[in-house]
Design a protein around this motif. Structure first.
Motif, PDB file in Angstrom:
ATOM      1  N   PHE A  63       0.816  -1.212   0.000  1.00 56.73           N
ATOM      2  CA  PHE A  63       0.000   0.000   0.000  1.00 56.73           C
ATOM      3  C   PHE A  63       0.857   1.274   0.000  1.00 56.73           C
ATOM      4  O   PHE A  63       0.330   2.381  -0.127  1.00 56.73           O
ATOM      5  N   ILE A  64       2.158   1.128   0.150  1.00 56.02           N
ATOM      6  CA  ILE A  64       3.041   2.293   0.302  1.00 56.02           C
ATOM      7  C   ILE A  64       3.013   3.183  -0.941  1.00 56.02           C
ATOM      8  O   ILE A  64       3.058   2.694  -2.068  1.00 56.02           O
ATOM      9  N   ASP A  65       2.945   4.492  -0.730  1.00 57.53           N
ATOM     10  CA  ASP A  65       3.100   5.460  -1.812  1.00 57.53           C
ATOM     11  C   ASP A  65       4.606   5.630  -2.048  1.00 57.53           C
ATOM     12  O   ASP A  65       5.264   6.430  -1.377  1.00 57.53           O
ATOM     13  N   VAL A  66       5.139   4.877  -2.990  1.00 58.93           N
ATOM     14  CA  VAL A  66       6.590   4.810  -3.199  1.00 58.93           C
ATOM     15  C   VAL A  66       7.165   6.157  -3.608  1.00 58.93           C
ATOM     16  O   VAL A  66       8.253   6.550  -3.151  1.00 58.93           O
ATOM     17  N   ASN A  67       6.463   6.896  -4.450  1.00 62.44           N
ATOM     18  CA  ASN A  67       6.984   8.191  -4.911  1.00 62.44           C
ATOM     19  C   ASN A  67       7.131   9.168  -3.750  1.00 62.44           C
ATOM     20  O   ASN A  67       8.124   9.904  -3.663  1.00 62.44           O
ATOM     21  N   PHE A  68       6.158   9.167  -2.844  1.00 63.36           N
ATOM     22  CA  PHE A  68       6.239  10.050  -1.691  1.00 63.36           C
ATOM     23  C   PHE A  68       7.406   9.646  -0.792  1.00 63.36           C
ATOM     24  O   PHE A  68       8.148  10.497  -0.289  1.00 63.36           O
ATOM     25  N   VAL A  69       7.579   8.339  -0.599  1.00 67.18           N
ATOM     26  CA  VAL A  69       8.675   7.843   0.227  1.00 67.18           C
ATOM     27  C   VAL A  69      10.022   8.249  -0.364  1.00 67.18           C
ATOM     28  O   VAL A  69      10.942   8.649   0.369  1.00 67.18           O
ATOM     29  N   LYS A  70      10.164   8.155  -1.677  1.00 65.08           N
ATOM     30  CA  LYS A  70      11.408   8.563  -2.329  1.00 65.08           C
ATOM     31  C   LYS A  70      11.699  10.043  -2.084  1.00 65.08           C
ATOM     32  O   LYS A  70      12.855  10.439  -1.867  1.00 65.08           O
ATOM     33  N   ASN A  71      10.662  10.867  -2.115  1.00 58.64           N
ATOM     34  CA  ASN A  71      10.848  12.294  -1.877  1.00 58.64           C
ATOM     35  C   ASN A  71      11.265  12.573  -0.436  1.00 58.64           C
ATOM     36  O   ASN A  71      12.099  13.444  -0.170  1.00 58.64           O
ATOM     37  N   VAL A  72      10.685  11.813   0.507  1.00 59.80           N
ATOM     38  CA  VAL A  72      11.076  11.963   1.902  1.00 59.80           C
ATOM     39  C   VAL A  72      12.548  11.588   2.079  1.00 59.80           C
ATOM     40  O   VAL A  72      13.312  12.278   2.765  1.00 59.80           O
ATOM     41  N   LEU A  73      12.950  10.488   1.450  1.00 59.37           N
ATOM     42  CA  LEU A  73      14.346  10.036   1.537  1.00 59.37           C
ATOM     43  C   LEU A  73      15.293  11.078   0.957  1.00 59.37           C
ATOM     44  O   LEU A  73      16.378  11.334   1.504  1.00 59.37           O
ATOM     45  N   LYS A  74      14.871  11.716  -0.108  1.00 59.67           N
ATOM     46  CA  LYS A  74      15.732  12.662  -0.817  1.00 59.67           C
ATOM     47  C   LYS A  74      15.791  14.029  -0.145  1.00 59.67           C
ATOM     48  O   LYS A  74      16.870  14.629  -0.020  1.00 59.67           O
ATOM     49  N   TYR A  75      14.625  14.532   0.323  1.00 59.92           N
ATOM     50  CA  TYR A  75      14.572  15.908   0.802  1.00 59.92           C
ATOM     51  C   TYR A  75      14.534  16.047   2.329  1.00 59.92           C
ATOM     52  O   TYR A  75      14.892  17.112   2.857  1.00 59.92           O
ATOM     53  N   SER A  76      14.116  15.001   3.048  1.00 67.11           N
ATOM     54  CA  SER A  76      14.005  15.109   4.505  1.00 67.11           C
ATOM     55  C   SER A  76      15.174  14.471   5.253  1.00 67.11           C
ATOM     56  O   SER A  76      15.730  15.069   6.188  1.00 67.11           O
ATOM     57  N   ILE A  77      15.536  13.254   4.856  1.00 70.74           N
ATOM     58  CA  ILE A  77      16.520  12.483   5.619  1.00 70.74           C
ATOM     59  C   ILE A  77      17.862  13.194   5.789  1.00 70.74           C
ATOM     60  O   ILE A  77      18.420  13.207   6.903  1.00 70.74           O
ATOM     61  N   PRO A  78      18.426  13.821   4.738  1.00 75.18           N
ATOM     62  CA  PRO A  78      19.720  14.504   4.955  1.00 75.18           C
ATOM     63  C   PRO A  78      19.658  15.567   6.050  1.00 75.18           C
ATOM     64  O   PRO A  78      20.611  15.739   6.817  1.00 75.18           O
TER      65      PRO A  78
END
Length: 240
Positions: A63-78
């Motif tokens: 059920f995961i929204d993969v595109n949103f997760v990728k954006n979180v990984l790219k813009y939030s995690i750092p």
């Protein structure tokens, strides 16, 4: 094992089992109020948060929204990593601002003007995600902004919880990796940490069977809105 830590773990695990966040969002201010240091709170809560998120994803990962997760990984995690390093020496309190924002978001479905403002705000997704990473690194409260963002997307309940869970889990994993480079004293033993983890797993399994499965999509959306409002009120109270 300290009783206050045990009770805080049980209470926040129930919340995270339903909504995908809670152990860090509520556990951190609870432990701070009880006199524990920020880094010690992370040491206690991060493994529990990760374990619950992994269990939530076992059945509902599709059920995961993969595109949103990728954006979180790219813009939030750092920014989570960078600002967690900063907060080990500087304490910043922005709980009131986050609390007001959460209450505002909770009114989205009840007030048309609020809904329009929220939709406009989250349309700047990259800026929002960067801000979320900074907030989480500094305060451990980024889960509140994460739930507000996901709530605005109107997912059904399994997609809401699984998307929140994987993003929240990423926050916790990168925080643990960051803490490996920060020297601090542990306040509880490894054995107590393992015991807390086992208790949290049992609480999750009970909550999943007795509560989560019995909530339909419409009711879940309403409960989620209440959760945001209560989260905001708690953060404001804690910060005053």
């Amino acid at each position: 094992m300290p009783l206050d830590i045990l009770l805080a773990t049980i209470a926040t695990t129930v919340i995270q089992s339903i909504f995908g966040v809670g152990v860090l969002l509520f556990g951190t201010p609870l432990l701070l109020l009880l006199g524990y240091q920020f880094i010690n709170a992370l040491e206690i809560l991060l493994p529990i948060s990760i374990a619950i998120n992994l269990l939530q994803l076992v059945k509902h990962h599709h059920f995961i929204d993969v595109n949103f997760v990728k954006n979180v990984l790219k813009y939030s995690i750092p920014f989570v990593v960078v600002f967690l390093f900063i907060v080990t020496s500087v304490r910043i309190n922005i709980g009131v601002l986050i609390g007001v924002f959460l209450i505002f978001v909770a009114l989205k479905d009840a007030v048309g003007a609020v809904n329009k403002i929220i939709q406009k705000l989250v349309s700047f997704e990259r800026t929002y995600l960067v801000s979320m990473g900074i907030v989480h690194g500094l305060t451990n409260l980024g889960g509140s902004l994460l739930t507000a963002m996901v709530h605005s997307k109107k997912y059904e309940k399994n997609q809401t919880r699984s998307t929140v869970a994987v993003c929240y889990g990423m926050f916790a994993v990168f925080q643990i990796l960051t803490l490996f480079f920060v020297k601090h004293e542990y306040v509880i033993s490894y054995a107590d940490n393992v015991s807390l983890l086992q208790i949290a797993v049992v609480v999750f399994l009970l909550t999943e069977e007795m509560l989560y499965k019995n909530i339909d999509n419409e009711k879940y959306a309403k409960i989620f809105a209440v959760f945001l409002g209560v989260s905001g009120a708690v953060l404001i109270w804690k910060s005053l």
